[in-house]
Design a protein around this motif. Sequence first.
Motif, PDB file in Angstrom:
ATOM      1  N   VAL A 473      18.530  72.693 -12.863  1.00 16.76           N
ATOM      2  CA  VAL A 473      18.852  71.285 -12.620  1.00 16.76           C
ATOM      3  C   VAL A 473      18.585  70.458 -13.868  1.00 16.76           C
ATOM      4  CG1 VAL A 473      18.425  69.289 -11.146  1.00 16.76           C
ATOM      5  CG2 VAL A 473      18.215  71.590 -10.198  1.00 16.76           C
ATOM      6  N   VAL A 474      17.448  70.703 -14.509  1.00 19.56           N
ATOM      7  CA  VAL A 474      17.085  69.954 -15.716  1.00 19.56           C
ATOM      8  C   VAL A 474      18.121  70.171 -16.808  1.00 19.56           C
ATOM      9  CG1 VAL A 474      15.360  69.707 -17.535  1.00 19.56           C
ATOM     10  CG2 VAL A 474      14.627  70.044 -15.166  1.00 19.56           C
ATOM     11  N   ILE A 475      18.561  71.414 -16.983  1.00 21.18           N
ATOM     12  CA  ILE A 475      19.544  71.717 -18.032  1.00 21.18           C
ATOM     13  C   ILE A 475      20.872  71.039 -17.741  1.00 21.18           C
ATOM     14  CG2 ILE A 475      20.914  73.570 -19.049  1.00 21.18           C
ATOM     15  CD1 ILE A 475      18.472  75.367 -18.820  1.00 21.18           C
ATOM     16  N   MET A 476      21.327  71.078 -16.492  1.00 16.93           N
ATOM     17  CA  MET A 476      22.607  70.448 -16.152  1.00 16.93           C
ATOM     18  C   MET A 476      22.541  68.934 -16.289  1.00 16.93           C
ATOM     19  SD  MET A 476      24.366  73.085 -15.719  1.00 16.93           S
ATOM     20  CE  MET A 476      25.944  72.503 -15.119  1.00 16.93           C
ATOM     21  N   VAL A 477      21.410  68.344 -15.980  1.00 16.01           N
ATOM     22  CA  VAL A 477      21.251  66.897 -16.156  1.00 16.01           C
ATOM     23  C   VAL A 477      21.308  66.536 -17.641  1.00 16.01           C
ATOM     24  CG1 VAL A 477      19.628  64.974 -15.939  1.00 16.01           C
ATOM     25  CG2 VAL A 477      20.021  66.489 -13.993  1.00 16.01           C
ATOM     26  N   MET A 478      20.686  67.356 -18.496  1.00 13.81           N
ATOM     27  CA  MET A 478      20.705  67.083 -19.934  1.00 13.81           C
ATOM     28  C   MET A 478      22.129  67.173 -20.487  1.00 13.81           C
ATOM     29  SD  MET A 478      17.267  69.141 -21.137  1.00 13.81           S
ATOM     30  CE  MET A 478      17.575  68.841 -22.878  1.00 13.81           C
ATOM     31  N   VAL A 479      22.887  68.176 -20.052  1.00 13.88           N
ATOM     32  CA  VAL A 479      24.288  68.273 -20.482  1.00 13.88           C
ATOM     33  C   VAL A 479      25.073  67.069 -19.977  1.00 13.88           C
ATOM     34  CG1 VAL A 479      26.400  69.652 -20.353  1.00 13.88           C
ATOM     35  CG2 VAL A 479      24.192  70.797 -20.562  1.00 13.88           C
ATOM     36  N   SER A 480      24.759  66.626 -18.763  1.00 13.60           N
ATOM     37  CA  SER A 480      25.430  65.451 -18.191  1.00 13.60           C
ATOM     38  C   SER A 480      25.203  64.220 -19.056  1.00 13.60           C
ATOM     39  CB  SER A 480      24.915  65.179 -16.776  1.00 13.60           C
ATOM     40  OG  SER A 480      25.152  66.265 -15.913  1.00 13.60           O
ATOM     41  N   LEU A 481      23.989  64.052 -19.538  1.00 12.80           N
ATOM     42  CA  LEU A 481      23.681  62.895 -20.376  1.00 12.80           C
ATOM     43  C   LEU A 481      24.463  62.939 -21.692  1.00 12.80           C
ATOM     44  CD1 LEU A 481      19.812  62.623 -19.828  1.00 12.80           C
ATOM     45  CD2 LEU A 481      21.624  61.258 -18.769  1.00 12.80           C
ATOM     46  N   GLY A 482      24.643  64.141 -22.229  1.00 18.67           N
ATOM     47  CA  GLY A 482      25.467  64.276 -23.437  1.00 18.67           C
ATOM     48  C   GLY A 482      26.912  63.882 -23.183  1.00 18.67           C
ATOM     49  N   GLY A 483      27.452  64.306 -22.026  1.00 15.76           N
ATOM     50  CA  GLY A 483      28.818  63.931 -21.675  1.00 15.76           C
ATOM     51  C   GLY A 483      28.963  62.442 -21.455  1.00 15.76           C
ATOM     52  N   ILE A 484      27.947  61.825 -20.854  1.00  7.62           N
ATOM     53  CA  ILE A 484      27.974  60.375 -20.640  1.00  7.62           C
ATOM     54  C   ILE A 484      28.007  59.640 -21.976  1.00  7.62           C
ATOM     55  CG2 ILE A 484      26.621  58.426 -19.776  1.00  7.62           C
ATOM     56  CD1 ILE A 484      25.606  60.310 -17.553  1.00  7.62           C
ATOM     57  N   TYR A 485      27.232  60.111 -22.933  1.00 11.81           N
ATOM     58  CA  TYR A 485      27.211  59.484 -24.266  1.00 11.81           C
ATOM     59  C   TYR A 485      28.593  59.554 -24.922  1.00 11.81           C
ATOM     60  CZ  TYR A 485      26.299  58.860 -29.234  1.00 11.81           C
ATOM     61  OH  TYR A 485      26.353  58.439 -30.541  1.00 11.81           O
ATOM     62  N   GLN A 486      29.247  60.718 -24.828  1.00 12.89           N
ATOM     63  CA  GLN A 486      30.570  60.870 -25.431  1.00 12.89           C
ATOM     64  C   GLN A 486      31.609  59.989 -24.750  1.00 12.89           C
ATOM     65  OE1 GLN A 486      31.477  62.642 -28.129  1.00 12.89           O
ATOM     66  NE2 GLN A 486      29.373  63.285 -28.496  1.00 12.89           N
ATOM     67  N   SER A 487      31.564  59.925 -23.417  1.00 11.04           N
ATOM     68  CA  SER A 487      32.530  59.089 -22.696  1.00 11.04           C
ATOM     69  C   SER A 487      32.277  57.604 -22.966  1.00 11.04           C
ATOM     70  CB  SER A 487      32.480  59.374 -21.194  1.00 11.04           C
ATOM     71  OG  SER A 487      31.211  59.054 -20.647  1.00 11.04           O
ATOM     72  N   ALA A 488      31.013  57.228 -23.179  1.00 11.16           N
ATOM     73  CA  ALA A 488      30.699  55.839 -23.537  1.00 11.16           C
ATOM     74  C   ALA A 488      31.290  55.483 -24.901  1.00 11.16           C
ATOM     75  CB  ALA A 488      29.190  55.629 -23.540  1.00 11.16           C
ATOM     76  N   THR A 489      31.345  56.453 -25.812  1.00 16.40           N
ATOM     77  CA  THR A 489      31.968  56.226 -27.121  1.00 16.40           C
ATOM     78  C   THR A 489      33.432  55.874 -26.966  1.00 16.40           C
ATOM     79  OG1 THR A 489      30.426  57.787 -28.170  1.00 16.40           O
ATOM     80  CG2 THR A 489      32.467  57.275 -29.360  1.00 16.40           C
ATOM     81  N   ILE A 490      34.113  56.569 -26.035  1.00 18.38           N
ATOM     82  CA  ILE A 490      35.529  56.276 -25.783  1.00 18.38           C
ATOM     83  C   ILE A 490      35.685  54.887 -25.179  1.00 18.38           C
ATOM     84  CG2 ILE A 490      37.604  57.039 -24.572  1.00 18.38           C
ATOM     85  CD1 ILE A 490      36.337  59.859 -24.517  1.00 18.38           C
ATOM     86  N   ALA A 491      34.794  54.547 -24.236  1.00 19.89           N
ATOM     87  CA  ALA A 491      34.850  53.222 -23.615  1.00 19.89           C
ATOM     88  C   ALA A 491      34.634  52.125 -24.651  1.00 19.89           C
ATOM     89  CB  ALA A 491      33.810  53.120 -22.503  1.00 19.89           C
ATOM     90  N   ASN A 492      33.709  52.335 -25.579  1.00 19.27           N
ATOM     91  CA  ASN A 492      33.464  51.350 -26.635  1.00 19.27           C
ATOM     92  C   ASN A 492      34.662  51.227 -27.566  1.00 19.27           C
ATOM     93  OD1 ASN A 492      30.879  50.856 -25.651  1.00 19.27           O
ATOM     94  ND2 ASN A 492      29.935  52.403 -26.977  1.00 19.27           N
ATOM     95  N   ALA A 493      35.319  52.352 -27.858  1.00 17.79           N
ATOM     96  CA  ALA A 493      36.514  52.317 -28.693  1.00 17.79           C
ATOM     97  C   ALA A 493      37.628  51.554 -27.999  1.00 17.79           C
ATOM     98  CB  ALA A 493      36.970  53.739 -29.020  1.00 17.79           C
ATOM     99  N   SER A 494      37.719  51.703 -26.682  1.00 18.87           N
ATOM    100  CA  SER A 494      38.745  50.996 -25.917  1.00 18.87           C
ATOM    101  C   SER A 494      38.525  49.487 -25.980  1.00 18.87           C
ATOM    102  CB  SER A 494      38.719  51.462 -24.460  1.00 18.87           C
ATOM    103  OG  SER A 494      39.660  50.770 -23.669  1.00 18.87           O
ATOM    104  N   GLU A 495      37.254  49.065 -25.902  1.00 26.09           N
ATOM    105  CA  GLU A 495      36.942  47.635 -25.969  1.00 26.09           C
ATOM    106  C   GLU A 495      37.278  47.069 -27.341  1.00 26.09           C
ATOM    107  OE1 GLU A 495      32.885  47.139 -24.939  1.00 26.09           O
ATOM    108  OE2 GLU A 495      33.227  47.262 -22.774  1.00 26.09           O
ATOM    109  N   SER A 496      37.047  47.840 -28.388  1.00 27.01           N
ATOM    110  CA  SER A 496      37.242  47.338 -29.751  1.00 27.01           C
ATOM    111  C   SER A 496      38.707  47.155 -30.103  1.00 27.01           C
ATOM    112  CB  SER A 496      36.592  48.307 -30.761  1.00 27.01           C
ATOM    113  OG  SER A 496      37.311  49.532 -30.801  1.00 27.01           O
ATOM    114  N   ARG A 497      39.599  47.647 -29.292  1.00 31.67           N
ATOM    115  CA  ARG A 497      41.027  47.513 -29.586  1.00 31.67           C
ATOM    116  C   ARG A 497      41.515  46.092 -29.368  1.00 31.67           C
ATOM    117  NH1 ARG A 497      42.399  51.933 -25.774  1.00 31.67           N
ATOM    118  NH2 ARG A 497      43.865  50.444 -24.902  1.00 31.67           N
ATOM    119  N   PHE A 498      40.791  45.309 -28.535  1.00 27.67           N
ATOM    120  CA  PHE A 498      41.313  43.993 -28.158  1.00 27.67           C
ATOM    121  C   PHE A 498      40.442  42.878 -28.726  1.00 27.67           C
ATOM    122  CE2 PHE A 498      42.492  47.053 -24.889  1.00 27.67           C
ATOM    123  CZ  PHE A 498      43.861  46.923 -24.927  1.00 27.67           C
TER     124      PHE A 498
END
Length: 498
Positions: A473-498
Amino acid sequence: MSCANSDETRLLLSDDNLETQRAVKAKGTPLPLVQLGVLCSVRITEPIAFTQIFPYINNFISSLHVTDDPKRIGFYSGLVESVFAIFQLLSIYNLAKLSDKVGRRPVILFGITGIAVTTVLFGLSKSLPMMLIARALAGLCSGNTAVIHAVVGELTDASNQAVALPLYGLVWPLGSIIGPLLGGTFSHPASKFQFLDWAFLRNYPYFLPCFISGVLGILGVVFGFFYLEETLPSKRSVKVEKPQFLSRAASASSTLYGTMEPSELSRKLSEPHSFTSLLSKSVIRALCGSGFALNFLAGGFEVVFVLYCYSAIEDGGLGLPTEQIGYSLSGSGILAMLLQILLMPYLMRTFDKAKVYNFCMCLFPFMFIVLSMLNLIARRGYDEVTGVMNSHTTGLLWAGIALVLSMSRVVNLSFALSMMLAKEYSPNEASLGVTNALVQFSMCLSRAVSPAFVSSIFALSIDHNLLGGYLWVVIMVMVSLGGIYQSATIANASESRF
């Protein structure tokens, strides 16, 4: 030629002419319902073949006497899934490049045919090596996923994606309903149905669901052969204008390429970008990174959920029979289909796709935490002497299973969103296939390691009581946090377009 106004976090062919894009969106492009329906009919055979093994895979491996330790079965079932992904990884780029030369249609039909044949061979397996060979061949044929995604991108544009993508997204949840139902219902048919009590089916108790899946695959190929049209521009007899890409290309020409002759600009816009060029953009890297985490977590959940349900309560699982595992997966597939029909179009019209993608990724850690708590619930009302669970605990347990599977189906909306984002951030139309291939390559790479890794970590956690049996469970949660960080990067890039 570069330009000072170019920014790797911005949409590469976008935004300098928003009024033109809004006009295109307001006018709208007619939805290619016929071709989209044909593509979905062909595509659905793949998730059926893929998911029909989930309810019985652990029993199948146990019947082959690969290991005498029930706790080790999960490792071998994960190995079977990893082999599929490894060989899919080897073929995905080559099939994508091949489709750029010979066309999308022949590559898709070849892949589905191979999946159908190898699925039947899997049902005839009498040893672990034969199972691995069948799944490896199926993986090679499944490398056409990026090609199918490219076809959807070539059939649609920004004005009709909010409807087209959810419809296309129905394919996997619908297949995930049919597949587990086939696997759970028709495994061991000789003991379940008197009219199927044949010597052959007694010797090959898992052949029938594989055979039915294979037949559905062949029917899909026949249907696609007669009705699926080619979408690769160089192979089409009539080239259809793509208003979104053309308007975006025209408005972005000065930004990307400066002052350039029309013929030279056309050549630039028709040239596919290389992998190196694409990976130089942070948003493309984030799409690949989040895609890796998405497929790792989603694939890991599929494996650990079935293994968790199959394992005895005393061994840290839920002790459910094959039929109940299959029916629970099919039920969650129905929910996924409803989400695609009812929720996805609303989300696309109302919210930014990158932000919805990030929200879905944020559900992963909670999903694994809730799943890990189900065994605690089961133990409270389980009588080890009689092997019976009281009704109150049974109700709580199924409520927990429903919650976990519901979260997993909301999370799976990320796959359609990832495909849409890959199209949005593709530099030009010619690079759409390469961009999809790059993202799909990252996803397949994660699926190559996820099943065996997650099943092994689950077994080690239980066997050695690592972190109280919850190391997985701990390992899967840690991988989840990495994925959240990457998806947040995309969301921030989307905001910067406008």
